[in-house]
Design an enzyme around this catalytic site. Structure first.
Site, PDB file in Angstrom:
ATOM      1  N   LYS A 205      21.100  41.806  44.040  1.00 54.54           N
ATOM      2  CA  LYS A 205      21.827  43.017  43.873  1.00 54.54           C
ATOM      3  C   LYS A 205      20.958  44.125  43.876  1.00 54.54           C
ATOM      4  CE  LYS A 205      25.230  41.201  40.359  1.00 54.54           C
ATOM      5  NZ  LYS A 205      26.419  41.463  41.405  1.00 54.54           N
TER       6      LYS A 205
ATOM      7  N   ARG B 169      31.777  31.756  40.558  1.00 56.44           N
ATOM      8  CA  ARG B 169      32.826  30.865  41.044  1.00 56.44           C
ATOM      9  C   ARG B 169      32.226  29.268  41.156  1.00 56.44           C
ATOM     10  NH1 ARG B 169      33.998  34.312  46.215  1.00 56.44           N
ATOM     11  NH2 ARG B 169      33.221  36.010  44.645  1.00 56.44           N
TER      12      ARG B 169
HETATM   13  N1  BES Z   1      29.069  39.180  38.025  1.00 59.22           N
HETATM   14  C1  BES Z   1      29.328  39.932  39.252  1.00 59.22           C
HETATM   15  C2  BES Z   1      30.688  40.479  39.372  1.00 59.22           C
HETATM   16  C3  BES Z   1      30.911  41.946  38.324  1.00 59.22           C
HETATM   17  C4  BES Z   1      30.478  43.067  39.006  1.00 59.22           C
HETATM   18  C5  BES Z   1      30.737  41.809  37.190  1.00 59.22           C
HETATM   19  C6  BES Z   1      30.701  44.114  38.292  1.00 59.22           C
HETATM   20  C7  BES Z   1      30.877  43.004  36.342  1.00 59.22           C
HETATM   21  C8  BES Z   1      30.761  44.024  37.045  1.00 59.22           C
HETATM   22  C9  BES Z   1      29.732  38.756  40.300  1.00 59.22           C
HETATM   23  O1  BES Z   1      28.717  37.642  40.026  1.00 59.22           O
HETATM   24  C10 BES Z   1      29.464  39.417  41.729  1.00 59.22           C
HETATM   25  O2  BES Z   1      28.260  39.560  41.923  1.00 59.22           O
HETATM   26  N2  BES Z   1      30.303  39.048  42.533  1.00 59.22           N
HETATM   27  C11 BES Z   1      30.294  39.762  43.913  1.00 59.22           C
HETATM   28  C12 BES Z   1      30.985  38.719  44.793  1.00 59.22           C
HETATM   29  C13 BES Z   1      30.718  39.036  46.268  1.00 59.22           C
HETATM   30  C14 BES Z   1      29.131  38.641  46.796  1.00 59.22           C
HETATM   31  C15 BES Z   1      31.489  38.081  46.952  1.00 59.22           C
HETATM   32  C16 BES Z   1      30.869  40.983  44.044  1.00 59.22           C
HETATM   33  O3  BES Z   1      31.935  41.235  43.231  1.00 59.22           O
HETATM   34  O4  BES Z   1      30.148  41.767  44.660  1.00 59.22           O
HETATM   35 ZN    ZN Z   2      26.863  37.474  41.154  1.00 56.32          ZN
END
Ligand code: BES
Ligand code: ZN
Ligand code: ZN
Length: 502
Positions: free
Chosen positions: A277, A351
């Site tokens: 991230k 997931r």
């Molecule tokens: N934990 C995150 C989602 C999230 C984002 C929670 C903001 C709380 C606040 C999740 O694991 C994630 O990173 N999701 C990605 C998925 C993508 C890589 C397909 C996302 O939402 O960008």
């Molecule tokens: Zn994630």
């Protein structure tokens, strides 16, 4: 919070603060005349001049005029009495809860009558007062060494009412149970990730099991390897912390049947892994276990109120870190179900852990499944920060769930999951599924992926990425963990339980 219940003679009040609800036309509230005599004959004049407000949720504070059993009076506007409903009253009482904290008051007396209308009687108000004040008064104890002021706790709520005491007390108790469970879930979300690891979550679950007699199983790395939980193990590979699959069973009946399964995402920190991230997107990822907190909070309510319905909770917990051993994009992994997964993005880890947890819940007898997860940023783009996103494969189950969410006032909105979405999730040259089909509408891909493991079991997916953690104070509490879905999950179980309680 302990209720003391007395009849409404205002000279019997024994509390820091007396709360008076002020609806439009307060003179129609039975007993209002006596109140104005007791408190101040100038009250009608103050309402006329706007010094005391009847507008919904507007608060005015005054010191007690003479020496009384209370030091100050808090007037709260209620608007039109006929417009009062559970949601509005929960909000009013939360506002009162917040105000009590500001005033460092530890006891409050509430005259119930002004809050009632044709559809809500005194016990309903007692329930909403306990729930709303409990939620509004929540504070997270931080780690500042300089703070020498002890946080104030609301210890007693005095209910001024002529209604049946047993009924009032019972309703009040349920409100306290709700508020306490939501607040404990909030605390889990607010805890820093170095202090709350998967083992910490397991410890919390163990305490619940001890208190309520739940059967508990905690699977560590070795057990996961023996069972073949390749998905959660892959996410955990870069971590020095052991993963935990936390399983709680609440058995309400002799036979383990008609089981509702709650599955929670318990990522105690999400760096994104090698699909790292950006630095600004990482802050706050301590809250990536909000789904686990929601499930644990719901189990706390279930343990207290003991509905006649079997429930299993399965929480998949680890952090998502990087190291020489971490999983990578392009890896292919085999889940507990036997389905293989091509990893395209290590940040789509939720997931993966949920896949194994859902399969485990099914194998352990769940006949209905609800997974709760801070799964995607996509849901925030779609629905913002005040609506939880949902998917389902079963209309009737979803309808029942929606009824529960209307009762609790936790807003949920369903998105579609189509055959073409499923084709995208199943598209891979390497494996049965891929974990990241694209960014277009990706809340649906995230939840839909979990649905592949629910198969034909009636299933609801709840994406709480937008609702689990508040950036600023909101109607029912301060910024930080919200404890969203705790009350709705528990209310659903209550609704799905046969009338008679276990
Ligand atoms: N934990 C995150 C989602 C999230 C984002 C929670 C903001 C709380 C606040 C999740 O694991 C994630 O990173 N999701 C990605 C998925 C993508 C890589 C397909 C996302 O939402 O960008
Ligand atoms: Zn994630
Ligand atoms: Zn995540």
């Amino acid at each position: 919070m302990k209720p003391i219940i007395v009849e409404p003679h205002f000279d019997k009040v024994k509390a820091d603060v007396l709360v008076i609800g002020v609806p439009e036309h307060p003179e129609n509230v039975p007993g209002w005349e006596q109140l104005t005599q007791d408190f101040s004959s100038r009250l009608p004049e103050w309402i006329k001049t706007g010094d005391v407000k009847t507008e919904f949720n507007k608060i005015v504070k005054m010191p007690a005029i003479e020496k009384r059993g209370y030091n100050r009076v808090l007037f709260i506007g209620l608007g039109m009495k006929k417009d009062l409903n559970e949601e509005r009253l929960r909000q009013s009482f939360a506002t009162i809860g917040k105000e009590l904290i500001v005033n460092k008051a530890s006891s409050v007396a509430i005259w119930l009558e002004p809050f009632t209308n044709d559809s809500m009687g005194h016990p309903d108000i007692a329930f909403l007062a306990a729930e709303g004040i409990g939620l509004g008064a929540y504070q997270f104890e931080n780690y500042k060494t300089s703070s020498n002021e002890k946080d104030v706790m609301i210890e007693t709520i005095q209910l001024l009412s002529e209604a049946d005491m047993d009924e009032l007390k019972a309703a009040f108790e349920v409100g306290v149970v709700h508020a306490k469970a939501v607040n404990d879930a909030r605390t889990l979300v607010n805890m820093p990730p170095n202090l709350l690891t998967a083992k910490g979550l397991a410890e919390h679950a163990r305490k619940l099991a001890d208190s309520y007699g739940f059967e508990i199983d905690i699977l560590g790395k070795q057990e996961m390897e023996e069972l073949g939980m390749g998905a959660i193990l892959a996410v955990n590979k870069g971590s020095v912390e052991e993963p935990q699959l936390i399983v709680l069973k609440y058995a309400a009946t002799e036979a383990w049947e008609d089981v509702i399964g709650f599955v929670g995402k318990g990522i105690t920190y999400d760096t994104g892994g090698y699909s790292l991230k950006p630095k600004d997107g990482m802050v706050g990822m301590k809250g990536d276990m909000g789904g686990a907190a929601a499930v644990l909070g719901a189990m706390q309510i279930i343990g207290e109120l003991r509905p006649a319905r079997n429930v299993i909770a399965v929480i998949a917990s680890t952090d998502n870190m990087i190291s020489g051993e971490a999983f990578k994009p392009d890896d292919v992994i085999t889940s507990l179900s036997g389905k293989t997964i091509e990893v395209l993005n290590t940040d789509a880890e939720g997931r993966l852990v949920l896949a194994d947890a859902v399969t485990y819940a099914k194998q352990a007898g769940a006949n209905y499944l609800i997974d709760v997860a801070t799964l995607t940023g996509g849901v925030i783009i779609a629905l913002g920060h005040d609506k939880t996103g949902a998917l389902t494969n079963n209309e009737a189950f979803f309808e029942e769930f929606m009824e529960a969410s209307l009762e609790t006032g936790e807003f949920v909105w369903r998105l579609p999951l189509t055959e073409s979405d499923k084709r995208r999730i199943r598209k891979s040259d390497m494996a049965d599924l891929n974990n990241s089909p694209g960014r277009d509408g990706h809340m649906i891909f995230g939840g839909g992926f979990v649905g592949e493991f629910a198969e034909d079991t009636p299933w609801i997916h709840l994406d709480i990425a937008g609702t689990s953690d508040a950036a600023s104070a909101h109607d029912l509490g301060p910024k930080g963990g919200t404890g969203v879905m705790v009350r709705t999950l528990a209310t659903l179980v209550q609704r799905m339980a046969p009338e008679e309680e276990a």
